[in-house]
Motif scaffolding. Structure first.
Motif, PDB file in Angstrom:
ATOM      1  N   ARG A 102      10.400  11.205   0.106  1.00  0.00           N
ATOM      2  CA  ARG A 102       8.910  11.129   0.516  1.00  0.00           C
ATOM      3  C   ARG A 102       8.207   9.639   0.672  1.00  0.00           C
ATOM      4  NH1 ARG A 102       5.399  11.424  -3.457  1.00  0.00           N
ATOM      5  NH2 ARG A 102       5.682  11.554  -5.684  1.00  0.00           N
ATOM      6  N   ARG A 103       7.094   9.220   1.577  1.00  0.00           N
ATOM      7  CA  ARG A 103       6.921   8.429   1.483  1.00  0.00           C
ATOM      8  C   ARG A 103       5.854   8.275   0.486  1.00  0.00           C
ATOM      9  NH1 ARG A 103       1.668   5.783   1.870  1.00  0.00           N
ATOM     10  NH2 ARG A 103       1.941   4.108   3.206  1.00  0.00           N
ATOM     11  N   VAL A 104       5.484   6.924  -0.728  1.00  0.00           N
ATOM     12  CA  VAL A 104       5.101   7.060  -1.868  1.00  0.00           C
ATOM     13  C   VAL A 104       3.692   5.674  -1.771  1.00  0.00           C
ATOM     14  CG1 VAL A 104       5.061   6.212  -4.024  1.00  0.00           C
ATOM     15  CG2 VAL A 104       6.982   7.464  -3.580  1.00  0.00           C
ATOM     16  N   ALA A 105       3.008   6.123  -2.266  1.00  0.00           N
ATOM     17  CA  ALA A 105       1.374   5.809  -2.172  1.00  0.00           C
ATOM     18  C   ALA A 105       1.166   4.566  -2.822  1.00  0.00           C
ATOM     19  CB  ALA A 105      -0.071   6.457  -2.169  1.00  0.00           C
ATOM     20  N   GLY A 131       8.044   1.471  -6.401  1.00  0.00           N
ATOM     21  CA  GLY A 131       8.224   2.930  -5.628  1.00  0.00           C
ATOM     22  C   GLY A 131       9.035   2.981  -4.589  1.00  0.00           C
ATOM     23  N   ALA A 132       9.965   2.262  -4.533  1.00  0.00           N
ATOM     24  CA  ALA A 132      10.489   2.596  -3.527  1.00  0.00           C
ATOM     25  C   ALA A 132      11.274   3.274  -4.006  1.00  0.00           C
ATOM     26  CB  ALA A 132      11.571   1.040  -2.909  1.00  0.00           C
ATOM     27  N   ILE A 133      11.624   3.109  -5.372  1.00  0.00           N
ATOM     28  CA  ILE A 133      12.956   4.355  -5.750  1.00  0.00           C
ATOM     29  C   ILE A 133      12.216   5.500  -6.433  1.00  0.00           C
ATOM     30  CG2 ILE A 133      13.254   4.367  -8.034  1.00  0.00           C
ATOM     31  CD1 ILE A 133      13.757   1.627  -9.414  1.00  0.00           C
ATOM     32  N   GLU A 134      10.586   5.654  -6.384  1.00  0.00           N
ATOM     33  CA  GLU A 134      10.276   7.150  -6.761  1.00  0.00           C
ATOM     34  C   GLU A 134      10.334   7.134  -5.213  1.00  0.00           C
ATOM     35  OE1 GLU A 134       5.878   9.205  -6.775  1.00  0.00           O
ATOM     36  OE2 GLU A 134       6.484   6.942  -7.613  1.00  0.00           O
ATOM     37  N   SER A 135      10.575   6.728  -4.076  1.00  0.00           N
ATOM     38  CA  SER A 135       9.850   7.639  -2.344  1.00  0.00           C
ATOM     39  C   SER A 135      11.780   7.997  -1.962  1.00  0.00           C
ATOM     40  CB  SER A 135      10.223   5.827  -1.488  1.00  0.00           C
ATOM     41  OG  SER A 135      10.905   6.585  -0.221  1.00  0.00           O
ATOM     42  N   PHE A 167       8.084  -0.991   3.734  1.00  0.00           N
ATOM     43  CA  PHE A 167       6.360  -0.819   3.493  1.00  0.00           C
ATOM     44  C   PHE A 167       5.189  -1.217   4.160  1.00  0.00           C
ATOM     45  CE2 PHE A 167       9.679  -2.185   0.224  1.00  0.00           C
ATOM     46  CZ  PHE A 167       9.650  -1.595  -1.042  1.00  0.00           C
ATOM     47  N   ASP A 168       4.023  -0.553   3.375  1.00  0.00           N
ATOM     48  CA  ASP A 168       2.681  -1.381   4.669  1.00  0.00           C
ATOM     49  C   ASP A 168       2.145  -1.959   3.455  1.00  0.00           C
ATOM     50  OD1 ASP A 168      -0.126  -1.426   5.214  1.00  0.00           O
ATOM     51  OD2 ASP A 168      -0.060   0.454   4.585  1.00  0.00           O
ATOM     52  N   LEU A 169       2.560  -3.777   4.451  1.00  0.00           N
ATOM     53  CA  LEU A 169       1.191  -4.371   2.890  1.00  0.00           C
ATOM     54  C   LEU A 169      -0.344  -5.054   3.911  1.00  0.00           C
ATOM     55  CD1 LEU A 169       5.006  -7.178   3.057  1.00  0.00           C
ATOM     56  CD2 LEU A 169       3.672  -5.782   1.805  1.00  0.00           C
ATOM     57  N   ALA A 191       0.851  -1.443   0.342  1.00  0.00           N
ATOM     58  CA  ALA A 191      -0.240  -0.069   0.429  1.00  0.00           C
ATOM     59  C   ALA A 191       1.342   1.515  -0.059  1.00  0.00           C
ATOM     60  CB  ALA A 191      -1.094   0.248   1.426  1.00  0.00           C
ATOM     61  N   GLY A 192       2.264   1.015  -0.036  1.00  0.00           N
ATOM     62  CA  GLY A 192       3.135   2.145   0.664  1.00  0.00           C
ATOM     63  C   GLY A 192       4.367   2.013   1.201  1.00  0.00           C
ATOM     64  N   VAL A 193       5.488   3.353   0.994  1.00  0.00           N
ATOM     65  CA  VAL A 193       6.610   3.311   0.725  1.00  0.00           C
ATOM     66  C   VAL A 193       7.520   3.827   1.249  1.00  0.00           C
ATOM     67  CG1 VAL A 193       7.352   2.276  -1.122  1.00  0.00           C
ATOM     68  CG2 VAL A 193       8.958   1.385   0.027  1.00  0.00           C
ATOM     69  N   TYR A 194       8.069   4.194   1.963  1.00  0.00           N
ATOM     70  CA  TYR A 194       9.768   4.526   2.152  1.00  0.00           C
ATOM     71  C   TYR A 194      10.676   4.264   2.290  1.00  0.00           C
ATOM     72  CZ  TYR A 194      12.065   8.781   4.240  1.00  0.00           C
ATOM     73  OH  TYR A 194      13.504   8.741   4.144  1.00  0.00           O
ATOM     74  N   CYS A 195      11.712   4.502   1.900  1.00  0.00           N
ATOM     75  CA  CYS A 195      12.973   4.479   1.474  1.00  0.00           C
ATOM     76  C   CYS A 195      13.764   5.454   1.116  1.00  0.00           C
ATOM     77  CB  CYS A 195      12.596   3.233  -0.519  1.00  0.00           C
ATOM     78  SG  CYS A 195      14.272   2.661  -0.887  1.00  0.00           S
TER      79      CYS A 195
END
Length: 344
Positions: free
Chosen positions: A334-337, A325-329, A215-217, A191-195
């Motif tokens: 920032r945290r990415v949905a 998502g991890a790459i974008e973060s 990650f939010d799983l 559902a979301g990630v901060y990396c």
């Protein structure tokens, strides 16, 4: 008999052809590579005397009219191969990753849906025996529902070549194996990630050899990942090192053979709940294992029966979304949905 054309005759094709020769009812009728001599050499190596050799996938598909395409090309060519396969009414099994961009991943999955063809990805770590045992053990409820999953990956390979020049090398080249295994073991959907990525002073990579992600799983499950391609000493297994915390106990796995679990029992030692060891049952005969061989067998079975393979593209795109998502973060700080499959 299922006839298949393999496209991409580089080093990885050996794993595919080694597996294919062990599967009754599967014939490799064509080999395609930009370097025709490389395809011819692979045909000689595997005794594929009758296989059609070519540099054009469309031309070889026109000539052989196979049931399936085996895609072992570089990720940047994945979309073109997929579209050619579906245009020729072929099923498609592809190496990981499913695609090189989120847009191409969505386009390939949608093209497979429109064509009504089976599309699956070789996510071979999912077919590791202890990954299967962990999933079955957690599903049994023996230690309750998992609440947090922690994976460490620390190895220092000197690959040489393109990997050492890649951007986001750890996330793009390796982390999807760990991400997909985490999703599978705890039945999670991202559902979301901060990396955060960084390049240590001792690194021999251009960018992205080290990363940490949360990650939010979904369903109250959090997955933490810490990894490095340049961590000398005390290396982990290629499968990583794992701790899964659940409502009534924990499980640890070293990524090799050591797999242990403890469950909470009545009483306390001071302020700490008592625990005792609990057996993680052995592999079930029904569990799918075997790496490339297991996945290709499942893919052939899906073609023959019309069933859906476990590593189908429409599911695997969720694991790939964790990578992007991890790459974008990491790029934005920032945290990415991470969108659900329905909104991708």
């Amino acid at each position: 008999m299922i006839n298949a054309v393999l496209v991409g005759c580089g080093a990885m094709s050996k794993a595919w052809l080694d597996a294919a020769r062990q599967i009754d009812g599967l014939a490799i009728v064509g080999l395609v590579d930009l370097d025709a001599e490389r395809a011819k050499a692979r045909a000689r190596e595997y005794g594929l005397d009758g296989a059609v050799i070519g540099t054009s996938l469309d031309a070889v598909l026109d000539q052989t009219k196979p049931d399936a395409v085996f895609d072992v090309v570089v990720p940047a060519a994945r979309r073109d191969v997929a579209f050619a396969a579906f245009a020729h009414n072929c099923h498609l099994l592809t190496e990981k990753p499913l695609a090189d961009t989120p847009e191409n991943a969505r386009a390939i999955v949608e093209a497979a849906r429109r064509a009504g063809r089976i599309h699956a990805v070789v996510q071979n770590r999912r077919y590791v025996a202890n990954v299967r045992r962990i999933r079955r053990f957690l599903d049994s409820g023996a230690i309750g529902k998992p609440t947090s999953i922690h994976a460490d990956f620390f190895i220092a390979p000197h690959f040489g070549g393109f990997r050492e020049e890649m951007a986001h090398v750890l996330l793009l080249d390796m982390a999807i194996h760990t991400f997909d295994a985490a999703r599978y073991m705890v039945s999670g959907d991202p559902a979301g990630v901060y990396c955060q990525e960084w390049e240590p002073a001792n690194s021999w990579y251009r960018q992205g050899s080290s990363a940490s992600a949360v990650f939010d799983l979904g369903g109250g499950k959090i997955f933490t990942y810490a990894g490095s391609w340049c961590a000398d000493g005390f290396r982990t297994s290629w499968e990583g090192s794992w701790r899964i915390v659940a409502e009534r106990g924990s499980l640890i796995w070293d990524g090799s053979d050591a797999l242990k679990a403890e469950v909470v029992v009545p009483g306390r030692d001071g302020i700490i709940d008592k625990t005792q060891a609990i057996e993680v049952p052995p592999l079930d005969p029904a569990d799918r294992v075997g790496g490339h061989l297991g996945i290709i067998r499942d893919f052939i079975h899906a073609i023959e029966t019309g069933s859906e393979p476990e590593t189908r593209g429409s599911d695997n795109i969720k694991s790939l979304a964790m990578v992007f998502g991890a790459i974008e973060s990491a790029e934005t700080g920032r945290r990415v949905a991470i969108p659900t499959q329905e909104t991708q």
